[in-house]
Design a protein around this motif. Structure first.
Motif, PDB file in Angstrom:
ATOM      1  N   ARG A  63      68.773  12.144 -22.700  1.00 43.35           N
ATOM      2  CA  ARG A  63      68.283  11.484 -23.916  1.00 43.35           C
ATOM      3  C   ARG A  63      66.939  10.785 -23.695  1.00 43.35           C
ATOM      4  NH1 ARG A  63      73.072   7.928 -26.248  1.00 43.35           N
ATOM      5  NH2 ARG A  63      71.512   7.516 -27.870  1.00 43.35           N
ATOM      6  N   LEU A  64      66.479  10.753 -22.458  1.00 43.93           N
ATOM      7  CA  LEU A  64      65.148  10.207 -22.171  1.00 43.93           C
ATOM      8  C   LEU A  64      64.056  11.275 -22.261  1.00 43.93           C
ATOM      9  CD1 LEU A  64      65.893   7.859 -19.121  1.00 43.93           C
ATOM     10  CD2 LEU A  64      65.750   7.263 -21.548  1.00 43.93           C
ATOM     11  N   THR A  65      64.459  12.520 -22.525  1.00 41.99           N
ATOM     12  CA  THR A  65      63.484  13.615 -22.598  1.00 41.99           C
ATOM     13  C   THR A  65      63.457  14.188 -24.013  1.00 41.99           C
ATOM     14  OG1 THR A  65      65.166  15.210 -21.896  1.00 41.99           O
ATOM     15  CG2 THR A  65      63.845  14.216 -20.185  1.00 41.99           C
ATOM     16  N   PRO A  66      62.298  14.156 -24.658  1.00 41.78           N
ATOM     17  CA  PRO A  66      61.098  13.409 -24.296  1.00 41.78           C
ATOM     18  C   PRO A  66      61.292  11.912 -24.578  1.00 41.78           C
ATOM     19  CG  PRO A  66      60.817  14.446 -26.443  1.00 41.78           C
ATOM     20  CD  PRO A  66      62.170  14.863 -25.935  1.00 41.78           C
ATOM     21  N   PRO A  67      60.351  11.071 -24.171  1.00 40.79           N
ATOM     22  CA  PRO A  67      58.996  11.362 -23.696  1.00 40.79           C
ATOM     23  C   PRO A  67      58.913  11.730 -22.219  1.00 40.79           C
ATOM     24  CG  PRO A  67      59.291   9.011 -23.781  1.00 40.79           C
ATOM     25  CD  PRO A  67      60.561   9.613 -24.327  1.00 40.79           C
ATOM     26  N   PHE A  68      59.972  11.435 -21.450  1.00 41.58           N
ATOM     27  CA  PHE A  68      59.915  11.748 -20.029  1.00 41.58           C
ATOM     28  C   PHE A  68      60.279  13.206 -19.796  1.00 41.58           C
ATOM     29  CE2 PHE A  68      60.999   7.156 -20.124  1.00 41.58           C
ATOM     30  CZ  PHE A  68      59.858   6.670 -19.490  1.00 41.58           C
ATOM     31  N   THR A  69      59.770  13.767 -18.724  1.00 37.16           N
ATOM     32  CA  THR A  69      60.176  15.110 -18.321  1.00 37.16           C
ATOM     33  C   THR A  69      61.550  15.035 -17.670  1.00 37.16           C
ATOM     34  OG1 THR A  69      59.279  14.965 -16.087  1.00 37.16           O
ATOM     35  CG2 THR A  69      57.747  15.636 -17.846  1.00 37.16           C
ATOM     36  N   GLU A  75      64.380  10.803 -11.897  1.00 34.84           N
ATOM     37  CA  GLU A  75      63.878   9.712 -11.052  1.00 34.84           C
ATOM     38  C   GLU A  75      64.389   8.367 -11.565  1.00 34.84           C
ATOM     39  OE1 GLU A  75      59.640   9.879 -10.715  1.00 34.84           O
ATOM     40  OE2 GLU A  75      59.624  11.937 -10.003  1.00 34.84           O
ATOM     41  N   LEU A  76      64.400   8.188 -12.874  1.00 36.32           N
ATOM     42  CA  LEU A  76      64.926   6.948 -13.449  1.00 36.32           C
ATOM     43  C   LEU A  76      66.422   6.823 -13.180  1.00 36.32           C
ATOM     44  CD1 LEU A  76      62.945   6.939 -16.794  1.00 36.32           C
ATOM     45  CD2 LEU A  76      62.842   5.156 -15.037  1.00 36.32           C
ATOM     46  N   ALA A  77      67.138   7.935 -13.290  1.00 41.64           N
ATOM     47  CA  ALA A  77      68.573   7.908 -13.000  1.00 41.64           C
ATOM     48  C   ALA A  77      68.822   7.538 -11.543  1.00 41.64           C
ATOM     49  CB  ALA A  77      69.194   9.258 -13.325  1.00 41.64           C
ATOM     50  N   ALA A  78      68.023   8.101 -10.644  1.00 45.52           N
ATOM     51  CA  ALA A  78      68.187   7.790  -9.222  1.00 45.52           C
ATOM     52  C   ALA A  78      67.887   6.318  -8.945  1.00 45.52           C
ATOM     53  CB  ALA A  78      67.268   8.684  -8.387  1.00 45.52           C
ATOM     54  N   ALA A  79      66.870   5.780  -9.610  1.00 44.05           N
ATOM     55  CA  ALA A  79      66.536   4.365  -9.427  1.00 44.05           C
ATOM     56  C   ALA A  79      67.650   3.475  -9.953  1.00 44.05           C
ATOM     57  CB  ALA A  79      65.223   4.042 -10.132  1.00 44.05           C
ATOM     58  N   SER A  80      68.195   3.813 -11.121  1.00 41.95           N
ATOM     59  CA  SER A  80      69.302   3.041 -11.685  1.00 41.95           C
ATOM     60  C   SER A  80      70.516   3.096 -10.778  1.00 41.95           C
ATOM     61  CB  SER A  80      69.651   3.584 -13.073  1.00 41.95           C
ATOM     62  OG  SER A  80      70.727   2.877 -13.643  1.00 41.95           O
ATOM     63  N   LEU A  81      70.813   4.285 -10.271  1.00 47.30           N
ATOM     64  CA  LEU A  81      71.946   4.436  -9.362  1.00 47.30           C
ATOM     65  C   LEU A  81      71.723   3.648  -8.074  1.00 47.30           C
ATOM     66  CD1 LEU A  81      74.620   5.699  -8.539  1.00 47.30           C
ATOM     67  CD2 LEU A  81      73.378   7.799  -7.940  1.00 47.30           C
ATOM     68  N   THR A 229      68.735   5.482 -23.821  1.00 45.27           N
ATOM     69  CA  THR A 229      67.530   5.795 -24.587  1.00 45.27           C
ATOM     70  C   THR A 229      66.317   5.115 -23.959  1.00 45.27           C
ATOM     71  OG1 THR A 229      67.719   3.877 -26.049  1.00 45.27           O
ATOM     72  CG2 THR A 229      68.953   5.859 -26.674  1.00 45.27           C
ATOM     73  N   VAL A 230      65.125   5.520 -24.404  1.00 45.90           N
ATOM     74  CA  VAL A 230      63.891   4.916 -23.895  1.00 45.90           C
ATOM     75  C   VAL A 230      63.845   3.428 -24.233  1.00 45.90           C
ATOM     76  CG1 VAL A 230      61.378   4.927 -24.076  1.00 45.90           C
ATOM     77  CG2 VAL A 230      62.617   7.087 -23.934  1.00 45.90           C
ATOM     78  N   ARG A 231      64.230   3.097 -25.433  1.00 41.95           N
ATOM     79  CA  ARG A 231      64.224   1.680 -25.839  1.00 41.95           C
ATOM     80  C   ARG A 231      65.142   0.860 -24.930  1.00 41.95           C
ATOM     81  NH1 ARG A 231      67.340  -1.319 -29.545  1.00 41.95           N
ATOM     82  NH2 ARG A 231      66.237  -3.102 -30.450  1.00 41.95           N
ATOM     83  N   GLU A 232      66.307   1.385 -24.629  1.00 35.38           N
ATOM     84  CA  GLU A 232      67.228   0.677 -23.731  1.00 35.38           C
ATOM     85  C   GLU A 232      66.655   0.593 -22.328  1.00 35.38           C
ATOM     86  OE1 GLU A 232      71.341   1.990 -26.064  1.00 35.38           O
ATOM     87  OE2 GLU A 232      70.560   3.183 -24.396  1.00 35.38           O
ATOM     88  N   ALA A 233      66.004   1.668 -21.882  1.00 36.14           N
ATOM     89  CA  ALA A 233      65.396   1.655 -20.548  1.00 36.14           C
ATOM     90  C   ALA A 233      64.320   0.578 -20.454  1.00 36.14           C
ATOM     91  CB  ALA A 233      64.814   3.028 -20.234  1.00 36.14           C
ATOM     92  N   GLU A 234      63.513   0.455 -21.497  1.00 36.38           N
ATOM     93  CA  GLU A 234      62.458  -0.564 -21.489  1.00 36.38           C
ATOM     94  C   GLU A 234      63.056  -1.967 -21.467  1.00 36.38           C
ATOM     95  OE1 GLU A 234      60.400   0.664 -24.979  1.00 36.38           O
ATOM     96  OE2 GLU A 234      58.972   1.946 -23.876  1.00 36.38           O
ATOM     97  N   ARG A 235      64.117  -2.180 -22.227  1.00 35.63           N
ATOM     98  CA  ARG A 235      64.759  -3.496 -22.259  1.00 35.63           C
ATOM     99  C   ARG A 235      65.359  -3.854 -20.909  1.00 35.63           C
ATOM    100  NH1 ARG A 235      68.939  -3.855 -26.934  1.00 35.63           N
ATOM    101  NH2 ARG A 235      69.143  -5.935 -26.044  1.00 35.63           N
ATOM    102  N   VAL A 236      66.060  -2.901 -20.296  1.00 32.95           N
ATOM    103  CA  VAL A 236      66.699  -3.179 -19.011  1.00 32.95           C
ATOM    104  C   VAL A 236      65.652  -3.380 -17.925  1.00 32.95           C
ATOM    105  CG1 VAL A 236      68.179  -2.197 -17.210  1.00 32.95           C
ATOM    106  CG2 VAL A 236      68.876  -2.068 -19.612  1.00 32.95           C
TER     107      VAL A 236
END
Length: 258
Positions: A63-69, A75-81, A229-236
């Motif tokens: 659900r992060l694609t787009p805007p992310f590839t 990479e974001l999932a790996a960082a969160s994990l 979502t991107v909005r949630e990613a930015e908030r976290v």
């Protein structure tokens, strides 16, 4: 050592070589030597299970694609994990487990046992991850996902503590999107989870109702935002300065802003 194998409601029997036995692939318990939990010493008598997917492009954070590839989303999932596992590693519990869909990677720190996920839907995967952790170590189990990198050791200890001191039968954390980010059980019964519709706007309330209808005493944890979502990613990311997740978000967002 002979492991317990769950064979039905309230029925367990030993079965060398069966799921959960030492040396069985995916259990994280070697045929020789001790599993990670047995080396942990006298800690809070509970275990934390992180249910996770291998952060492989195209399989995580879609659900992060787009805007992310897909690669950036992975990479974001790996960082969160990684942030989640670091928090679990800093929590004083007797055992730490990853219930994994996929293969371990460099994001997996030492001190974790790895078990494979089983089941079709998410309700089954959650239920059997709880069961499989419990049958190999008869201690209360707290399960979280990989989507709340803002979780802290204090929150996890607050989830495990009431189960250990028997002031609660379950601990539960609602997610902002209507799901849940944490489920802890003093005694594990898969029927407490199986059949609850997952990934719906009312999944959290329905799961909580299932616990309460079973007569369990439930201690609630604070509501958290999980990253879908991107909005949630930015908030976290804003909530966790200095985290791997925030650093990854900043790195990926800078080129887009230029």
């Amino acid at each position: 050592m002979t492991a317990d194998v769950y064979t039905g409601k309230h029925r367990r029997e030993g079965a060398p070589g069966a799921p959960g036995a030492p040396g069985t692939p995916g259990t994280g318990i070697p045929a020789q030597g001790k599993p990670a939990w047995s080396k942990a010493g006298r800690l809070l008598a509970a275990q934390i299970v992180v249910i996770a997917k291998e952060p492989y492009p195209g399989r995580v954070k879609t659900r992060l694609t787009p805007p992310f590839t897909p690669v950036e989303a992975a990479e974001l999932a790996a960082a969160s994990l990684s942030d989640t596992l670091a928090t679990v590693a800093a929590t004083t519990v007797a055992r730490r487990v990853v219930a994994l869909d996929g293969s371990p990677g460099p994001w997996l720190p030492q001190g974790f046992d790895v078990i494979g996920q089983r089941g079709a839907g998410l309700d089954e995967r959650i239920a059997w991850a709880l069961v499989d952790a419990r049958v190999t170590l008869p201690l209360p189990v707290v399960l979280i996902g990989m989507d709340t990198p803002q979780v802290t050791p204090a929150l996890l200890a607050a989830a495990a503590g009431p189960l250990v001191d028997k002031t609660a039968d379950a601990t539960f954390g609602m997610a902002e999107d209507g799901g849940f980010w944490l489920l802890g059980l003093r005694e594990v019964d898969p029927d407490l989870i199986l059949g609850v519709p997952m990934s719906q706007p009312d999944t959290g309330p329905k799961q909580l109702a299932r616990l309460e209808q079973a007569g369990l005493r439930v201690t609630m944890l604070p509501q958290l935002t999980d990253v879908d979502t991107v909005r949630e990613a930015e908030r976290v990311a804003a909530l966790t300065p200095g985290s791997r997740f925030a650093a990854c978000m900043a790195r990926l967002r800078v080129p887009a802003a230029q």
